[in-house]
Write a protein that holds these residues in place. Structure first.
Motif, mmCIF file in Angstrom:
data_model
loop_
_atom_site.group_PDB
_atom_site.id
_atom_site.type_symbol
_atom_site.label_atom_id
_atom_site.label_comp_id
_atom_site.label_asym_id
_atom_site.label_seq_id
_atom_site.Cartn_x
_atom_site.Cartn_y
_atom_site.Cartn_z
ATOM 1 N N GLU A 60 -16.443 -74.367 86.910
ATOM 2 C CA GLU A 60 -16.997 -74.963 88.125
ATOM 3 C C GLU A 60 -18.231 -75.797 87.808
ATOM 4 O O GLU A 60 -18.406 -76.901 88.352
ATOM 5 C CB GLU A 60 -17.348 -73.861 89.119
ATOM 6 C CG GLU A 60 -17.819 -74.359 90.471
ATOM 7 C CD GLU A 60 -18.134 -73.201 91.407
ATOM 8 O OE1 GLU A 60 -17.283 -72.876 92.248
ATOM 9 O OE2 GLU A 60 -19.224 -72.603 91.279
ATOM 10 N N LEU A 61 -19.097 -75.307 86.930
ATOM 11 C CA LEU A 61 -20.288 -76.063 86.543
ATOM 12 C C LEU A 61 -19.907 -77.386 85.892
ATOM 13 O O LEU A 61 -20.516 -78.427 86.173
ATOM 14 C CB LEU A 61 -21.150 -75.239 85.584
ATOM 15 C CG LEU A 61 -21.875 -74.031 86.191
ATOM 16 C CD1 LEU A 61 -22.492 -73.169 85.100
ATOM 17 C CD2 LEU A 61 -22.944 -74.485 87.175
ATOM 18 N N VAL A 62 -18.898 -77.366 85.024
ATOM 19 C CA VAL A 62 -18.452 -78.607 84.386
ATOM 20 C C VAL A 62 -17.869 -79.554 85.432
ATOM 21 O O VAL A 62 -18.172 -80.749 85.447
ATOM 22 C CB VAL A 62 -17.411 -78.313 83.284
ATOM 23 C CG1 VAL A 62 -16.857 -79.611 82.705
ATOM 24 C CG2 VAL A 62 -18.036 -77.472 82.173
ATOM 25 N N TYR A 63 -17.042 -79.025 86.308
ATOM 26 C CA TYR A 63 -16.399 -79.856 87.330
ATOM 27 C C TYR A 63 -17.432 -80.492 88.261
ATOM 28 O O TYR A 63 -17.322 -81.662 88.630
ATOM 29 C CB TYR A 63 -15.425 -79.002 88.138
ATOM 30 C CG TYR A 63 -14.602 -79.784 89.140
ATOM 31 C CD1 TYR A 63 -13.426 -80.423 88.771
ATOM 32 C CD2 TYR A 63 -14.998 -79.885 90.479
ATOM 33 C CE1 TYR A 63 -12.675 -81.142 89.675
ATOM 34 C CE2 TYR A 63 -14.257 -80.600 91.400
ATOM 35 C CZ TYR A 63 -13.091 -81.232 90.999
ATOM 36 O OH TYR A 63 -12.361 -81.945 91.910
ATOM 37 N N TYR A 64 -18.434 -79.721 88.643
ATOM 38 C CA TYR A 64 -19.455 -80.218 89.567
ATOM 39 C C TYR A 64 -20.467 -81.150 88.908
ATOM 40 O O TYR A 64 -21.229 -81.815 89.599
ATOM 41 C CB TYR A 64 -20.211 -79.050 90.194
ATOM 42 C CG TYR A 64 -19.423 -78.232 91.201
ATOM 43 C CD1 TYR A 64 -18.156 -78.610 91.630
ATOM 44 C CD2 TYR A 64 -19.953 -77.060 91.727
ATOM 45 C CE1 TYR A 64 -17.440 -77.857 92.535
ATOM 46 C CE2 TYR A 64 -19.235 -76.292 92.647
ATOM 47 C CZ TYR A 64 -17.984 -76.694 93.040
ATOM 48 O OH TYR A 64 -17.278 -75.934 93.941
ATOM 49 N N GLY A 65 -20.486 -81.199 87.575
ATOM 50 C CA GLY A 65 -21.396 -82.114 86.892
ATOM 51 C C GLY A 65 -22.647 -81.475 86.331
ATOM 52 O O GLY A 65 -23.565 -82.180 85.899
ATOM 53 N N PHE A 66 -22.702 -80.154 86.267
ATOM 54 C CA PHE A 66 -23.907 -79.458 85.817
ATOM 55 C C PHE A 66 -23.846 -79.113 84.325
ATOM 56 O O PHE A 66 -24.249 -78.012 83.930
ATOM 57 C CB PHE A 66 -24.118 -78.195 86.650
ATOM 58 C CG PHE A 66 -24.608 -78.476 88.045
ATOM 59 C CD1 PHE A 66 -25.952 -78.685 88.302
ATOM 60 C CD2 PHE A 66 -23.709 -78.550 89.105
ATOM 61 C CE1 PHE A 66 -26.403 -78.955 89.581
ATOM 62 C CE2 PHE A 66 -24.143 -78.816 90.387
ATOM 63 C CZ PHE A 66 -25.498 -79.022 90.635
ATOM 64 N N TRP A 67 -23.359 -80.030 83.508
ATOM 65 C CA TRP A 67 -23.282 -79.784 82.075
ATOM 66 C C TRP A 67 -24.663 -79.515 81.476
ATOM 67 O O TRP A 67 -24.826 -78.662 80.599
ATOM 68 C CB TRP A 67 -22.629 -80.966 81.367
ATOM 69 C CG TRP A 67 -22.536 -80.781 79.887
ATOM 70 C CD1 TRP A 67 -23.365 -81.299 78.923
ATOM 71 C CD2 TRP A 67 -21.559 -80.008 79.171
ATOM 72 N NE1 TRP A 67 -22.973 -80.903 77.670
ATOM 73 C CE2 TRP A 67 -21.861 -80.100 77.795
ATOM 74 C CE3 TRP A 67 -20.456 -79.247 79.566
ATOM 75 C CZ2 TRP A 67 -21.108 -79.468 76.809
ATOM 76 C CZ3 TRP A 67 -19.700 -78.612 78.592
ATOM 77 C CH2 TRP A 67 -20.024 -78.726 77.231
ATOM 78 N N PHE A 68 -25.664 -80.236 81.939
ATOM 79 C CA PHE A 68 -27.006 -80.113 81.372
ATOM 80 C C PHE A 68 -27.864 -79.070 82.096
ATOM 81 O O PHE A 68 -29.078 -79.028 81.911
ATOM 82 C CB PHE A 68 -27.711 -81.477 81.405
ATOM 83 C CG PHE A 68 -27.043 -82.506 80.534
ATOM 84 C CD1 PHE A 68 -27.074 -82.400 79.148
ATOM 85 C CD2 PHE A 68 -26.376 -83.585 81.100
ATOM 86 C CE1 PHE A 68 -26.456 -83.340 78.341
ATOM 87 C CE2 PHE A 68 -25.759 -84.540 80.300
ATOM 88 C CZ PHE A 68 -25.801 -84.412 78.925
ATOM 89 N N SER A 69 -27.241 -78.239 82.900
ATOM 90 C CA SER A 69 -27.991 -77.222 83.634
ATOM 91 C C SER A 69 -28.307 -76.029 82.732
ATOM 92 O O SER A 69 -27.567 -75.737 81.788
ATOM 93 C CB SER A 69 -27.185 -76.741 84.847
ATOM 94 O OG SER A 69 -26.042 -76.017 84.418
ATOM 95 N N PRO A 70 -29.391 -75.307 83.025
ATOM 96 C CA PRO A 70 -29.714 -74.129 82.201
ATOM 97 C C PRO A 70 -28.658 -73.042 82.293
ATOM 98 O O PRO A 70 -28.419 -72.328 81.316
ATOM 99 C CB PRO A 70 -31.060 -73.661 82.777
ATOM 100 C CG PRO A 70 -31.160 -74.282 84.130
ATOM 101 C CD PRO A 70 -30.418 -75.568 84.037
#
Length: 401
Positions: A308-318
């Motif tokens: 879900e993080l990858v899909y939503y665009g949060f690759w660079f999130s902690p």
């Protein structure tokens, strides 16, 4: 700093930036293995008045697979249980590199061609802000009034932007492609109850047309990453390229999916991920003998969040980076080989071996196990596991609840 493909939309955007903003435009075209010649993008940018030193075309295929696709595949990431995230995983790299070049040339704004209805606008802009919190972002589809193909073509003709003959008519569907996958969406594909026409498929032959003889391959892994094919060492991009060819020829990797976009709507897409589908099956197979049950089950619990993080665009999130550390820790002994049979759309695991295997024939055999496992021990184990169930059953017998 414009993410530029050389197609109609981004060529119109380039000229629109020059006219609406009076901006000097720098273009960036990333080669992620989309299978298109990128030379025309340079020529078109030059024709539209971009200085040669302001045209950046970079081959990012190895970085894409090594630093983005492989880490994601270590997690066995599937969005909504089906989608191997081929488009999603490409955007962080494009966004990061765009920001790096923007800083290199002194650009004060970046621009993308994603629409205001989709996921890509989010993915690009989250990548921009994660790498430069002060950057100005221009998203033409959320600003201009060129809201139809007719208006785009009229604008292109007004400014003498060349339009290929096959681009003048309404495109039957939109296509995005890179080394991991191709996706087709929109127009004739919008009705989820209509089977896609054969012309939609870009990367695979149909399973029905695949050879009647299976293809047998062996993939070697080190620490969760595929490193060899049939004993031959390959770089990450070489590996995915080779697996794509094998998947294409055997009709592997087609998905017809209705997914939930981050912006709230459902959309239907036709995805082809031939090499990724093979890689996913092989990675799960080598994990099955090298990863402890507790670690594997925890990974499987974490995977939907990671996807879900990858899909939503949060690759660079902690939180994605935290999950990656745990996932990579689980891969320390995911080394060995997997044999696969590719046959008419199917990826069938037929063998797996590892110097770090946790599989013990002495333990699982139905024959004499030479004392490796005392079956009588299971009785106490089961009674302990059943204690709370027995307690509940006794209460129910007494109270009816």
């Amino acid at each position: 700093m414009l993410a530029y493909s050389g197609g109609l939309d981004t060529s119109v955007i380039l000229k629109w930036l020059q006219t609406a903003y009076g901006a000097e435009v720098v273009t960036f075209t990333a080669d992620l293995g989309q299978g298109e010649e990128l030379g025309p993008a340079r020529k078109k940018a030059e024709m539209l008045g971009i200085k040669p030193e302001n045209i950046f075309i970079e081959d990012l295929r190895e970085e894409f697979v090594r630093d983005y696709v492989y880490p994601m595949f270590r997690a066995n990431a599937l969005y909504e249980g089906v989608y191997l995230l081929g488009t999603s995983i490409a955007r962080p790299l494009i966004g990061k590199r765009q920001i790096e070049i923007a800083e290199q040339v002194g650009a004060d704004a970046v621009c993308h061609g994603a629409t205001g209805k989709g996921n890509d606008q989010v993915r690009f802009e989250l990548a921009y802000y994660a790498n430069n919190p002060d950057i100005k972002v221009i998203a033409p589809w959320r600003e201009w009034d060129l809201n139809s193909r007719t208006k785009l073509i009229e604008f292109a003709e007004q400014y003498q932007i060349p339009i290929a003959k096959d681009k003048r008519g309404e495109a039957p569907f939109s296509v995005d492609a890179n080394l991991l996958h191709s996706s087709s969406e929109g127009k004739i594909l919008e009705d989820p109850n209509v089977e896609p026409h054969v012309d939609v498929f870009q990367r695979t032959i149909s399973p029905e047309a695949a050879p009647d003889k299976p293809t047998i391959i062996e993939i070697g892994f080190e620490k969760g990453d595929a490193v060899s094919l049939d004993g031959k060492p390959l770089t990450p991009a070489q590996m995915l390229t080779a697996l794509n060819a094998l998947g294409r020829d055997n009709g592997i990797g087609r998905v017809d999916l209705v997914e939930n976009r981050f912006v709230g709507m459902k959309s239907r897409g036709i995805y082809e991920t031939p090499g990724g589908t093979i890689l996913y099956a092989a990675h799960r197979a080598i994990e099955s003998i090298t990863v402890d049950r507790g670690a594997m089950h925890l990974k499987d619990e974490l995977m939907p969040k990671y996807a879900e993080l990858v899909y939503y665009g949060f690759w660079f999130s902690p939180e994605r980076e935290m999950l990656q550390v745990a996932i990579d820790k689980s891969q320390e002994c995911v080394t060995g080989t997997v044999r696969l049979k590719l046959y008419k759309g199917n990826v069938i695991v037929i063998g797996r071996a590892s110097p770090y295997s946790l599989y013990s024939q002495d333990l699982v055999t139905f024959e004499d196990d030479h004392g490796a496992y005392d079956q009588k021990d299971a009785a106490g184990f089961i009674r302990l596991q059943a204690l709370r169930l027995r307690t509940l059953a006794m209460r129910k017998r007494k109270t009816g609840k």
